[in-house]
Design a protein around this motif. Structure first.
Motif, PDB file in Angstrom:
ATOM      1  N   GLN A   1       0.810  -1.297   0.021  1.00  0.00           N
ATOM      2  CA  GLN A   1      -0.001  -0.074  -0.028  1.00  0.00           C
ATOM      3  C   GLN A   1       0.804   1.294   0.119  1.00  0.00           C
ATOM      4  OE1 GLN A   1      -3.266   0.378  -0.299  1.00  0.00           O
ATOM      5  NE2 GLN A   1      -3.302  -2.148  -0.102  1.00  0.00           N
ATOM      6  N   LEU A   2       0.499   2.386  -0.817  1.00  0.00           N
ATOM      7  CA  LEU A   2       1.320   3.523  -0.946  1.00  0.00           C
ATOM      8  C   LEU A   2       1.361   4.162   0.383  1.00  0.00           C
ATOM      9  CD1 LEU A   2       2.810   5.558  -2.529  1.00  0.00           C
ATOM     10  CD2 LEU A   2       0.518   6.611  -3.162  1.00  0.00           C
ATOM     11  N   THR A   3       2.250   4.603   1.132  1.00  0.00           N
ATOM     12  CA  THR A   3       2.195   5.381   2.403  1.00  0.00           C
ATOM     13  C   THR A   3       2.741   6.748   2.135  1.00  0.00           C
ATOM     14  OG1 THR A   3       4.452   4.362   2.941  1.00  0.00           O
ATOM     15  CG2 THR A   3       2.330   3.101   3.470  1.00  0.00           C
ATOM     16  N   HIS A   4       3.855   6.957   1.374  1.00  0.00           N
ATOM     17  CA  HIS A   4       4.656   8.349   1.307  1.00  0.00           C
ATOM     18  C   HIS A   4       5.127   8.250  -0.146  1.00  0.00           C
ATOM     19  CE1 HIS A   4       4.989   6.999   5.363  1.00  0.00           C
ATOM     20  NE2 HIS A   4       4.623   8.401   5.877  1.00  0.00           N
ATOM     21  N   TYR A   5       5.553   9.690  -0.391  1.00  0.00           N
ATOM     22  CA  TYR A   5       6.145   9.991  -1.425  1.00  0.00           C
ATOM     23  C   TYR A   5       7.498  10.635  -1.012  1.00  0.00           C
ATOM     24  CZ  TYR A   5       2.494   9.341  -4.885  1.00  0.00           C
ATOM     25  OH  TYR A   5       1.475   8.620  -5.442  1.00  0.00           O
ATOM     26  N   VAL A   6       8.458  10.142  -1.557  1.00  0.00           N
ATOM     27  CA  VAL A   6       9.944  10.966  -1.131  1.00  0.00           C
ATOM     28  C   VAL A   6      10.469  11.679  -2.450  1.00  0.00           C
ATOM     29  CG1 VAL A   6      12.230  10.668  -0.262  1.00  0.00           C
ATOM     30  CG2 VAL A   6      10.457   9.225   0.453  1.00  0.00           C
ATOM     31  N   ALA A   7      10.721  13.114  -2.252  1.00  0.00           N
ATOM     32  CA  ALA A   7      11.099  13.701  -3.617  1.00  0.00           C
ATOM     33  C   ALA A   7      12.899  14.368  -2.916  1.00  0.00           C
ATOM     34  CB  ALA A   7      10.309  14.915  -3.685  1.00  0.00           C
ATOM     35  N   ILE A   8      13.616  14.076  -3.809  1.00  0.00           N
ATOM     36  CA  ILE A   8      14.996  14.692  -3.856  1.00  0.00           C
ATOM     37  C   ILE A   8      15.310  15.319  -4.855  1.00  0.00           C
ATOM     38  CG2 ILE A   8      17.330  14.039  -3.489  1.00  0.00           C
ATOM     39  CD1 ILE A   8      16.518  11.325  -2.718  1.00  0.00           C
ATOM     40  N   SER A   9      15.314  16.697  -4.532  1.00  0.00           N
ATOM     41  CA  SER A   9      15.910  17.907  -5.555  1.00  0.00           C
ATOM     42  C   SER A   9      17.105  18.465  -5.367  1.00  0.00           C
ATOM     43  CB  SER A   9      14.707  18.879  -5.482  1.00  0.00           C
ATOM     44  OG  SER A   9      14.476  19.592  -4.359  1.00  0.00           O
ATOM     45  N   THR A  10      17.896  18.744  -6.549  1.00  0.00           N
ATOM     46  CA  THR A  10      19.186  19.193  -6.529  1.00  0.00           C
ATOM     47  C   THR A  10      19.098  20.795  -7.108  1.00  0.00           C
ATOM     48  OG1 THR A  10      20.328  17.065  -6.548  1.00  0.00           O
ATOM     49  CG2 THR A  10      21.530  18.929  -7.202  1.00  0.00           C
ATOM     50  N   ASP A  11      19.745  21.660  -6.421  1.00  0.00           N
ATOM     51  CA  ASP A  11      19.836  23.016  -6.985  1.00  0.00           C
ATOM     52  C   ASP A  11      20.663  22.931  -8.067  1.00  0.00           C
ATOM     53  OD1 ASP A  11      19.929  25.553  -7.709  1.00  0.00           O
ATOM     54  OD2 ASP A  11      20.058  26.318  -5.473  1.00  0.00           O
ATOM     55  N   ILE A  12      20.517  23.025  -9.250  1.00  0.00           N
ATOM     56  CA  ILE A  12      21.413  23.092 -10.295  1.00  0.00           C
ATOM     57  C   ILE A  12      21.738  24.731 -10.886  1.00  0.00           C
ATOM     58  CG2 ILE A  12      21.222  20.767 -11.081  1.00  0.00           C
ATOM     59  CD1 ILE A  12      19.384  21.759 -13.121  1.00  0.00           C
ATOM     60  N   SER A  13      21.448  25.556  -9.906  1.00  0.00           N
ATOM     61  CA  SER A  13      21.523  26.947 -10.305  1.00  0.00           C
ATOM     62  C   SER A  13      22.963  27.316 -10.440  1.00  0.00           C
ATOM     63  CB  SER A  13      20.584  27.954  -9.610  1.00  0.00           C
ATOM     64  OG  SER A  13      21.479  27.603  -8.254  1.00  0.00           O
ATOM     65  N   GLN A  14      23.553  26.612  -9.233  1.00  0.00           N
ATOM     66  CA  GLN A  14      25.250  26.961  -9.326  1.00  0.00           C
ATOM     67  C   GLN A  14      26.010  26.198 -10.693  1.00  0.00           C
ATOM     68  OE1 GLN A  14      26.572  28.779  -6.924  1.00  0.00           O
ATOM     69  NE2 GLN A  14      28.646  28.337  -7.955  1.00  0.00           N
ATOM     70  N   GLN A  15      25.317  25.125 -11.136  1.00  0.00           N
ATOM     71  CA  GLN A  15      26.143  24.514 -12.186  1.00  0.00           C
ATOM     72  C   GLN A  15      25.690  25.420 -13.568  1.00  0.00           C
ATOM     73  OE1 GLN A  15      24.394  20.564 -12.818  1.00  0.00           O
ATOM     74  NE2 GLN A  15      25.070  20.036 -10.734  1.00  0.00           N
ATOM     75  N   LYS A  16      24.591  26.027 -13.498  1.00  0.00           N
ATOM     76  CA  LYS A  16      24.188  26.932 -14.770  1.00  0.00           C
ATOM     77  C   LYS A  16      24.932  28.205 -14.609  1.00  0.00           C
ATOM     78  CE  LYS A  16      19.809  24.990 -15.963  1.00  0.00           C
ATOM     79  NZ  LYS A  16      20.268  24.616 -17.257  1.00  0.00           N
ATOM     80  N   GLN A  17      25.366  28.590 -13.350  1.00  0.00           N
ATOM     81  CA  GLN A  17      26.085  29.789 -13.142  1.00  0.00           C
ATOM     82  C   GLN A  17      27.586  29.629 -13.420  1.00  0.00           C
ATOM     83  OE1 GLN A  17      25.277  33.221 -12.175  1.00  0.00           O
ATOM     84  NE2 GLN A  17      27.497  33.691 -11.892  1.00  0.00           N
ATOM     85  N   THR A  18      28.039  28.347 -12.966  1.00  0.00           N
ATOM     86  CA  THR A  18      29.301  27.836 -13.344  1.00  0.00           C
ATOM     87  C   THR A  18      29.821  27.955 -14.773  1.00  0.00           C
ATOM     88  OG1 THR A  18      29.576  26.490 -11.466  1.00  0.00           O
ATOM     89  CG2 THR A  18      31.121  26.202 -13.259  1.00  0.00           C
ATOM     90  N   GLU A  19      28.540  27.575 -15.704  1.00  0.00           N
ATOM     91  CA  GLU A  19      28.625  27.412 -17.183  1.00  0.00           C
ATOM     92  C   GLU A  19      28.957  28.883 -17.649  1.00  0.00           C
ATOM     93  OE1 GLU A  19      24.997  25.688 -18.667  1.00  0.00           O
ATOM     94  OE2 GLU A  19      25.886  23.645 -17.913  1.00  0.00           O
TER      95      GLU A  19
END
Length: 874
Positions: A419-437
């Protein structure tokens, strides 16, 4: 009693013996009674300082009273029939005289009983004897009845006591049975407990334990009873407990018991050692309390231990999971099946800007940026429902409204039943990567340190400006700037100071430019400027002067105040070239020409400068070889007191004997030596050579002192003091023979470090002189703090004097001399060439002079003949 009483008289006590084994001690002796044939024995007692005496035999039956104790300090009791004899009412009075006891006797009453006994024994009538015997028999019968009665009473008492004893024995036996039953019950209760239970005595020894101890630790009861409870703890834990105990006045036999005793109660985690001590140790939660008797006496302690190894492992896993969750750099949030946020980590709050309390119970749609259309979110939910997960790039909105690119991964979590109990979301801020570019793109065109355009971008802009100038038929100027003394700052203070200086320089340069001008850093301490839209060179000249003025101002780098300048070379399009490379080369050549003229100047490119630059390069290479080959020679110019009465010393001056070129003066090569750091090895050679020469001349002319010039790089080098000490030791030179000369400009490069070095020099006994005084930027407040012995007036002030004592030049010289006198310094005037100059200096009280009026610089052998051998001024 009165001694006149006829019934009293004194008798001497004979055969006196002191009995110290009796209680209390007493004397025993004999007294001869008047009218008696034999003496009688008496006992003498000392009662509170008075002597009392009684017969040694009981008057009733003649029982010996010699060793009878004394009751109530004055009562003797006969052991035969308990007759009491009171010493205080005794008829015998005793006194001590000349070491003898004397007894005062009452002859009428003292021995009445003895007389009666004599009459009985000596009477002639039988009837009296029979009567007396009957009386005695009656007395004996009465005494016997009394004894029988006492025996019956004693017998009855003993019977009662025996009966009571039997009853007590039965009660005690019953109580023992009860105690044994209770003990067995307690044992059964203890054995049913899963926790380890140990009872210890006041020494920390194990008295009792349950079967759980044997089961958990693998040790039998016989192995554990009588052993110390501390032996079940690891040595490290014993040491830890001992370290927490205060100083105790008794020996510590058990640190665990003392810990319990100190607090009255103890609880904590510990590893317990079992039979196989090499295996992995289990962790137990120990709880203990003191054990007291009913009277409150300490009897030991009770210790229980619960095996929490599995709980600790789970706790460790939970803590690890919590740390991973909390310390993860990715934003993590957990929702229920309906999408309501249940928990977030710190990274989530940091990235989104929301506090934890602001998002709990809310839906993740609060992060929606509205940059994605509805089909995007439909695909996301379809993937979650069908595949149990989604991963992709998404744009979210922070709390402050700022857009943020995120790499998001969502996964569904189910229970054991699916039975579904939870959703786990993992998000990574990639604004630094874009800034690095974006930054990587910028790094290709901008300088990292100053954020100015680099060589590549400058070249593009310069070529673009050339096209515009050709189209508009205008000129443009290319400035090539190089900082003066930058290497000194970098080498003495460190690269961090050099970086700060470059950043300050870039700021000052930009403040002098127009918006249409471009400045770039070409590398090191070199900057270039594009000045477009010129119709003449007036604008370029004004900018060059503005830049020089801006760069000559002091620069504050943390605690250091430094002075630098700038040398500028200028090339004009199209006069000096038509392309980037040609104009850059020509501006660089003009810059070196400006440096050769004295620095802090600007120079336009002229024909023939390339040849001069080429000659400079050849001179630099020749200078390197000259140092290796030691092609140098020291000349010496004398110094004398202003009255010309004696030679006080000389200044060592370097000359280059270049093969094929003759003698080259220092102004031709010293600047190049400083720029290329060749002044360091050259300075060591000068210092060592001058020290060796000073040793020779001081021995011939006492008080002679040789002056040696120091360069900025030499003085501010990290190892200068070490080098100086080594040269003094190698040449066997005394410090007072040497005077080291520094310039104002050298000190102002780094006032703090230069002052520290000068103090170190002076502490060694070496004289310090400030050369070229008056030409630098030093302030009087700084000069007062410097360890200076000598001020040398720069030759330019002496040469400017025009034989007019009322002139401003004369006043300036007088000011310097007065200043030196106020600071108690020796003042030396350089460049003295005429009689009028000498007369002016003498009138002002100048201490010493130096110049061509005395002598030009001379080689050592000529100086020896001219000045040392004569020793006087001609």
């Amino acid at each position: 009693m009165s001694r006149q009483n006829p019934n009293f008289r004194d008798a001497v006590v004979e055969s006196v013996t002191f009995l110290d084994s009796t209680a209390p001690p007493r004397w025993k002796g004999r007294v001869q009674l008047p009218g008696e044939h034999r003496p009688i024995d008496i006992l003498i007692f000392n009662l509170q300082g008075e002597f009392q005496a009684v017969p040694a035999l009981c008057p009733h039956e003649g029982c010996d009273l010699t060793h009878c104790p004394l009751f109530n300090e004055n009562i003797l009791v006969c052991p035969a029939h308990s007759r009491r004899i009171d010493l205080k009412i005794s008829e015998l009075r005793v006194k001590e005289l000349d070491g003898q006891f004397l007894v005062s006797l009452n002859t009428t009453s003292l021995f009445e009983t003895a007389e009666n006994r004599t009459e009985i024994t000596s009477g002639s009538e039988g009837l009296e004897t029979v009567l007396q015997l009957r009386e005695e028999i009656d007395k004996l019968r009465l005494a016997t009845l009394k004894q029988e009665k006492q025996i019956r009473v004693i017998t009855q008492s003993m019977d009662a006591m025996l009966c009571e004893s039997e009853q007590q024995k039965l009660k005690l036996k019953e109580k023992v049975h009860q105690q044994q039953a209770l003990s067995r019950f307690v044992d059964r209760v203890m054995d049913t407990i899963d926790d380890l239970l140990v009872v210890i005595d006041t020494e920390g020894r194990i008295l009792r334990l349950n079967t759980a101890v044997e089961r958990e630790l693998g040790l039998t009861e016989a192995e554990l009873l009588g052993t110390g409870i501390d032996e079940l703890l690891t040595p490290l834990e014993q040491q830890h407990l001992a370290g927490q105990l205060p100083g105790l006045p008794w020996p510590i036999r058990s640190v665990l018991l003392e810990t319990i005793r100190l607090n009255g109660y103890y609880a904590g985690e510990h590893e317990l050692l079992g039979k196989n001590r090499d295996n992995a140790k289990s962790i137990y939660w120990l709880k203990s309390s003191l054990l007291h008797s009913e009277q409150g006496k300490l009897e030991g302690a009770v210790v229980t231990a619960l095996n929490i190894t599995e709980l600790k492992n789970r706790e460790t896993q939970l803590q690890l999971s919590a740390k991973v969750f909390e310390n993860s750099s990715e934003a993590i949030f957990i929702t229920d099946p309906q999408g309501t946020i249940m928990e977030v980590n710190a990274a989530f709050c940091s990235i989104t800007g929301y506090e934890r309390s602001e998002v709990l119970g809310r839906n993740p749609r609060i992060l929606k940026s509205k940059l994605h259309d509805k089909p995007f979110y439909k695909r996301l939910w379809r993937s979650l429902l069908d595949e149990g997960g989604w991963k992709g790039e998404i744009w979210d909105r922070r709390k402050n409204g700022e857009f943020c690119p995120m790499l998001l991964s969502i996964n569904a979590v189910a229970d054991k039943l699916g039975q579904l109990t939870h959703y786990v979301a993992i998000s990574t801020d990639i604004s630094q990567q874009k800034q690095t570019e974006r930054e990587l793109k910028q790094l290709a065109y901008y300088d990292v340190l100053t954020s100015l355009p680099n060589r590549s971008l400058f070249k593009n802009r310069f070529e673009h400006e050339i096209c515009l100038a050709e189209r508009n038929n205008t000129r443009l100027a290319l400035f090539f700037l190089d900082l003066d003394h930058f290497k000194n700052v970098n080498d003495t203070l460190g690269h961090w100071a050099g970086d700060c200086l470059l950043q300050i320089t870039s700021t000052r340069i930009q403040s002098c430019l127009r918006k249409t001008d471009t400045v770039a850093r070409m590398g090191g301490d070199e900057f270039t400027i594009i000045l477009p839209g010129l119709t003449g060179i007036t604008d370029a000249t004004e900018l060059a002067r503005k830049l020089i003025d801006a760069m000559t101002k002091p620069v504050q780098i943390k605690d250091h105040t430094v002075f630098v300048g700038v040398s500028i070379g200028i090339a004009i399009f199209p006069d000096d070239g038509n392309d980037f490379y040609t104009l850059t080369k020509h501006a660089d050549t003009a810059m070196y020409a400006a440096k050769a003229k004295g620095r802090g100047l600007f120079q336009y490119y002229e024909e023939g400068m390339n040849e001069a630059a080429h000659q400079r390069l050849l001179l630099e290479n020749a200078l390197r070889l000259a140092i290796e080959r030691e092609e140098f020679q020291l000349y010496y110019q004398p110094k004398a007191d202003s009255n010309l009465s004696r030679i006080t010393g000389a200044e060592a001056l370097i000359r280059w004997r270049r093969p094929g070129f003759g003698i080259i003066p220092p102004d031709r090569f010293i600047a190049i030596a400083e720029e290329t750091a060749l002044i360091i090895p050259l300075g060591k050679w000068i210092l060592k050579t001058a020290c060796l020469q000073a040793k020779v001349w001081v021995n011939q002319l006492p008080g002679f002192r040789l002056a040696i010039n120091l360069s900025p790089l030499q003085l501010l080098a990290d190892d200068f003091i070490v080098v100086l000490d080594r040269i003094l030791a190698e040449t066997d030179t005394k410090p007072e023979w040497i005077e080291l000369e520094v310039t104002e400009g050298l000190i102002m490069l780094d006032i703090v470090k230069a002052t520290e070095r000068l103090h170190q020099i002076r502490e060694r006994g070496i004289h310090v002189a400030m050369d070229d005084f008056g030409t630098g930027y030093s302030s009087l407040s700084y000069l007062q703090k410097l360890p200076i012995h000598t001020l040398k007036i720069d030759r330019s002030f002496i040469m400017a004097y025009t034989n007019d004592p009322a002139s401003s030049e004369a006043a300036f010289i007088k000011t310097i001399v007065s200043f030196g006198q106020v600071l108690n310094m020796t003042v030396v005037a350089e460049g003295v060439e005429t009689e009028s100059q000498l007369a002016l200096l003498q009138s002002y009280g100048c201490d010493e002079i130096q110049g061509y009026y005395l002598s030009p610089p001379l080689p050592a052998d000529e100086f020896q003949r001219r000045w040392i051998d004569h020793g006087v001024v001609e």
